[in-house]
Design an enzyme around this catalytic site. Structure first.
Site, PDB file in Angstrom:
ATOM      1  N   GLY A 166       3.154  -4.016  -3.692  1.00  0.00           N
ATOM      2  CA  GLY A 166       3.029  -4.174  -5.380  1.00  0.00           C
ATOM      3  C   GLY A 166       3.180  -2.968  -6.127  1.00  0.00           C
ATOM      4  O   GLY A 166       4.094  -2.910  -6.643  1.00  0.00           O
ATOM      5  N   ARG A 167       2.247  -2.189  -6.056  1.00  0.00           N
ATOM      6  CA  ARG A 167       2.087  -0.930  -7.040  1.00  0.00           C
ATOM      7  C   ARG A 167       3.498  -0.047  -6.950  1.00  0.00           C
ATOM      8  O   ARG A 167       4.057   0.073  -8.082  1.00  0.00           O
ATOM      9  CB  ARG A 167       1.024  -0.202  -6.559  1.00  0.00           C
ATOM     10  CG  ARG A 167       0.646   0.860  -7.419  1.00  0.00           C
ATOM     11  CD  ARG A 167      -0.418   1.931  -6.764  1.00  0.00           C
ATOM     12  NE  ARG A 167      -1.559   1.341  -6.547  1.00  0.00           N
ATOM     13  CZ  ARG A 167      -2.607   0.878  -7.302  1.00  0.00           C
ATOM     14  NH1 ARG A 167      -2.651   1.493  -8.759  1.00  0.00           N
ATOM     15  NH2 ARG A 167      -3.830   0.449  -6.891  1.00  0.00           N
ATOM     16  N   GLU A 220       5.089  -6.286   1.891  1.00  0.00           N
ATOM     17  CA  GLU A 220       4.422  -6.980   0.581  1.00  0.00           C
ATOM     18  C   GLU A 220       3.748  -6.061  -0.398  1.00  0.00           C
ATOM     19  O   GLU A 220       2.748  -6.127  -0.598  1.00  0.00           O
ATOM     20  CB  GLU A 220       3.247  -7.662   1.475  1.00  0.00           C
ATOM     21  CG  GLU A 220       2.598  -8.757   0.704  1.00  0.00           C
ATOM     22  CD  GLU A 220       1.773  -9.543   1.446  1.00  0.00           C
ATOM     23  OE1 GLU A 220       2.042 -10.647   1.735  1.00  0.00           O
ATOM     24  OE2 GLU A 220       0.477  -8.985   1.553  1.00  0.00           O
ATOM     25  N   TYR A 246      -1.095  -2.752 -11.903  1.00  0.00           N
ATOM     26  CA  TYR A 246      -2.628  -2.747 -12.304  1.00  0.00           C
ATOM     27  C   TYR A 246      -3.089  -2.005 -13.433  1.00  0.00           C
ATOM     28  O   TYR A 246      -3.748  -0.995 -13.240  1.00  0.00           O
ATOM     29  CB  TYR A 246      -3.288  -1.856 -10.986  1.00  0.00           C
ATOM     30  CG  TYR A 246      -2.622  -2.524  -9.628  1.00  0.00           C
ATOM     31  CD1 TYR A 246      -3.295  -3.911  -9.161  1.00  0.00           C
ATOM     32  CD2 TYR A 246      -1.843  -2.137  -8.916  1.00  0.00           C
ATOM     33  CE1 TYR A 246      -3.064  -4.406  -8.112  1.00  0.00           C
ATOM     34  CE2 TYR A 246      -1.602  -2.519  -7.353  1.00  0.00           C
ATOM     35  CZ  TYR A 246      -2.264  -3.793  -6.929  1.00  0.00           C
ATOM     36  OH  TYR A 246      -1.589  -4.054  -6.018  1.00  0.00           O
ATOM     37  N   GLY A 250       0.859  -1.303   0.054  1.00  0.00           N
ATOM     38  CA  GLY A 250       0.033  -0.020   0.150  1.00  0.00           C
ATOM     39  C   GLY A 250       1.030   1.208  -0.166  1.00  0.00           C
ATOM     40  O   GLY A 250       0.374   2.362   0.233  1.00  0.00           O
ATOM     41  N   CYS A 252     -16.868   2.297 -27.642  1.00  0.00           N
ATOM     42  CA  CYS A 252     -18.029   2.937 -27.709  1.00  0.00           C
ATOM     43  C   CYS A 252     -18.546   3.219 -26.406  1.00  0.00           C
ATOM     44  O   CYS A 252     -19.524   2.638 -26.129  1.00  0.00           O
ATOM     45  CB  CYS A 252     -18.855   2.179 -28.558  1.00  0.00           C
ATOM     46  SG  CYS A 252     -17.887   1.478 -30.147  1.00  0.00           S
TER      47      CYS A 252
HETATM   48  C1  LIG Z   1      -2.959  -6.109  -3.265  1.00  0.00           C
HETATM   49  C2  LIG Z   1      -2.199  -6.239  -1.801  1.00  0.00           C
HETATM   50  C3  LIG Z   1      -1.006  -6.131  -1.395  1.00  0.00           C
HETATM   51  C4  LIG Z   1      -0.334  -5.017  -2.247  1.00  0.00           C
HETATM   52  O1  LIG Z   1      -0.884  -3.811  -2.360  1.00  0.00           O
HETATM   53  P1  LIG Z   1      -0.200  -2.614  -3.232  1.00  0.00           P
HETATM   54  O2  LIG Z   1      -0.823  -1.442  -2.968  1.00  0.00           O
HETATM   55  O3  LIG Z   1      -0.042  -2.714  -4.574  1.00  0.00           O
HETATM   56  O4  LIG Z   1       1.158  -2.374  -2.385  1.00  0.00           O
HETATM   57  C5  LIG Z   1      -0.297  -6.443  -0.569  1.00  0.00           C
HETATM   58  N1  LIG Z   1      -1.024  -7.358   0.426  1.00  0.00           N
HETATM   59  C6  LIG Z   1      -2.245  -7.779   0.129  1.00  0.00           C
HETATM   60  C7  LIG Z   1      -2.864  -8.602   0.966  1.00  0.00           C
HETATM   61  C8  LIG Z   1      -2.973  -7.241  -1.229  1.00  0.00           C
HETATM   62  O5  LIG Z   1      -4.195  -7.665  -0.944  1.00  0.00           O
END
Ligand SMILES: *Cc1c(COP(=O)(O)O)cnc(C)c1O
Length: 387
Positions: A262-263, A260, A367, A224, A338
């Site tokens: 991602g983004r 953990e 994403y 996050g 469209c």
């Molecule tokens: C989506 C998710 C993440 C990654 O979140 P980001 O905002 O992409 O950093 C980590 N842990 C869990 C459980 C998630 O669902």
């Protein structure tokens, strides 16, 4: 914001090979190095595969990671085939019995248990000891402004504190070994806010362990970390977060801390490049219609933002008619679908945007392609280039 390698490729590709996704793996490697060096050495870094499971991206990330978080049987099988050496954590709500079975052979490094039902199911299926974290939904102040808040309010994710306590008797003497706590509570927090949440999660876990005489050794603090689409040049302050984490680690020496994200790891390494098919004016406003659209890059539609972009001028105009253009005015960039929702950026001022010019949308490494509705209208899929 466009790296020189991405800019060169975006200009060199034949128009018939657009739209295309460009992933600059060297830029990704550099970004991950910077993050790793900002984090205290004992902090473990997992990548949430759902942000972008592109195989070459995963292989480029792997040397910098402790492990990979997967949230489905599909991601699990993909991770095993693509980065077989990386330890896996299996998270996500609604894991099916078949998915859990596949995660048992061989057993993933960690199960993130989201509910009491899942705990029952996993205990029943386990034939050898399994390492689990309980995912908790803690009320933590300071997550209210985040783009997506999962903590302290009703959600389908994780266990409320009371429910986590009620799970403890199920763990006594069974095959499941409770290693610690998982808390992914918000998305879009800056470093000070993320630190404040991390501190609360660690504090709560310490108290939970003490209250129930549990030997907990791990805390997964989730992902996050903020990615600001309105300012592609700013990045989450990893050095500040790392410094704060070092302090938190000293205050909680019995816990291994794990992240953990991602983004924030992969967003910046990707571009969606395409060409302007047409420019028109409608009731006083300029629209540029692009080859492709939100069926390839759903991010701006999903989040309701303007995807940041760079105009790559193409001076050659092969047609005998006047070249359609928007000059020194705000322009809305749309795709070929469209539907008025197929909008990538709204009323963004441009010096010049003409039919035949190219546009490179930045921050398309997370994403983006993998959350998009590819099947809608049956346009061809983009090509993918790894630089
Ligand atoms: C989506 C998710 C993440 C990654 O979140 P980001 O905002 O992409 O950093 C980590 N842990 C869990 C459980 C998630 O669902």
């Amino acid at each position: 914001m466009l790296t020189p390698r991405a800019a060169a490729t975006a200009a060199a590709l034949p128009a018939t090979q657009l739209p295309a996704y460009l992933y600059d793996l060297a830029a990704l490697d550099e970004h991950l190095r910077a993050i790793r060096s900002a984090l205290p050495a004992p902090v473990e870094l997992y990548y949430a595969a759902k942000a972008n499971p592109d195989p070459q991206l995963l292989r480029a990330l792997a040397p910098h990671l402790t492990g990979l978080e997967v949230s489905s049987g599909g991601e699990l099988a993909h991770a095993r085939a693509t980065v077989p050496a990386l330890p896996l954590a299996f998270g996500g709500p609604g894991k099916t019995e078949e998915e859990l079975r596949s995660a048992l052979r061989p057993a993933v490094a960690r199960f993130h248990v989201e509910s009491r039902t899942e705990l029952h199911l996993l205990s029943q299926l386990a034939t050898t000891p399994l390492d689990i974290l309980l995912r908790v939904n803690l009320p933590v102040p300071g997550t209210g402004d985040a783009a997506l808040t999962m903590g302290g309010r009703p959600t389908p994710f994780g266990l409320d504190p009371d429910a986590a306590t009620a799970c403890l008797p199920l763990l006594r003497g069974g095959p499941l070994r409770l290693r610690g706590i998982h808390a992914h509570l918000a998305s879009g927090l800056d470093a000070p806010a993320q630190l404040a949440v991390s501190a609360q999660v660690l504090h709560w876990t310490g108290q939970f362990a003490a209250r129930h005489a549990l030997h907990l050794t791990e805390v997964n603090l989730g992902g996050g970390m903020a990615v600001d689409y309105s300012d592609p040049h700013t990045r989450f302050d990893w050095p500040a977060y790392g410094k704060g984490l070092a302090q938190l680690a000293r205050a909680h020496p019995s816990f291994t801390l794990r992240l953990e994200p991602g983004r924030s790891l992969t967003a910046y390494c990707g571009w969606y490049v395409t060409e302007v098919l047409d420019v028109k004016h409608s009731h006083g406003e300029a629209f540029a219609v692009l080859r492709g659209g939100t069926h390839h890059l759903r991010t701006p539609a999903a989040r309701g933002h303007d995807q940041p972009f760079t105009v790559l001028p193409v001076d050659n105009w092969p047609h005998p008619w006047v070249r359609p253009a928007a000059m020194a005015e705000p322009v809305t960039l749309t795709g070929q679908l469209c539907t008025p929702r197929d909008t990538l950026a709204r009323r963004v001022p441009v010096a010049s945007l003409r039919a035949g010019d190219r546009v490179a949308f930045a921050m398309a490494g997370a994403y983006a392609w993998n959350i998009s509705h590819h099947g809608f209208l049956m346009h061809p899929a983009p090509a993918f280039h790894h630089l």
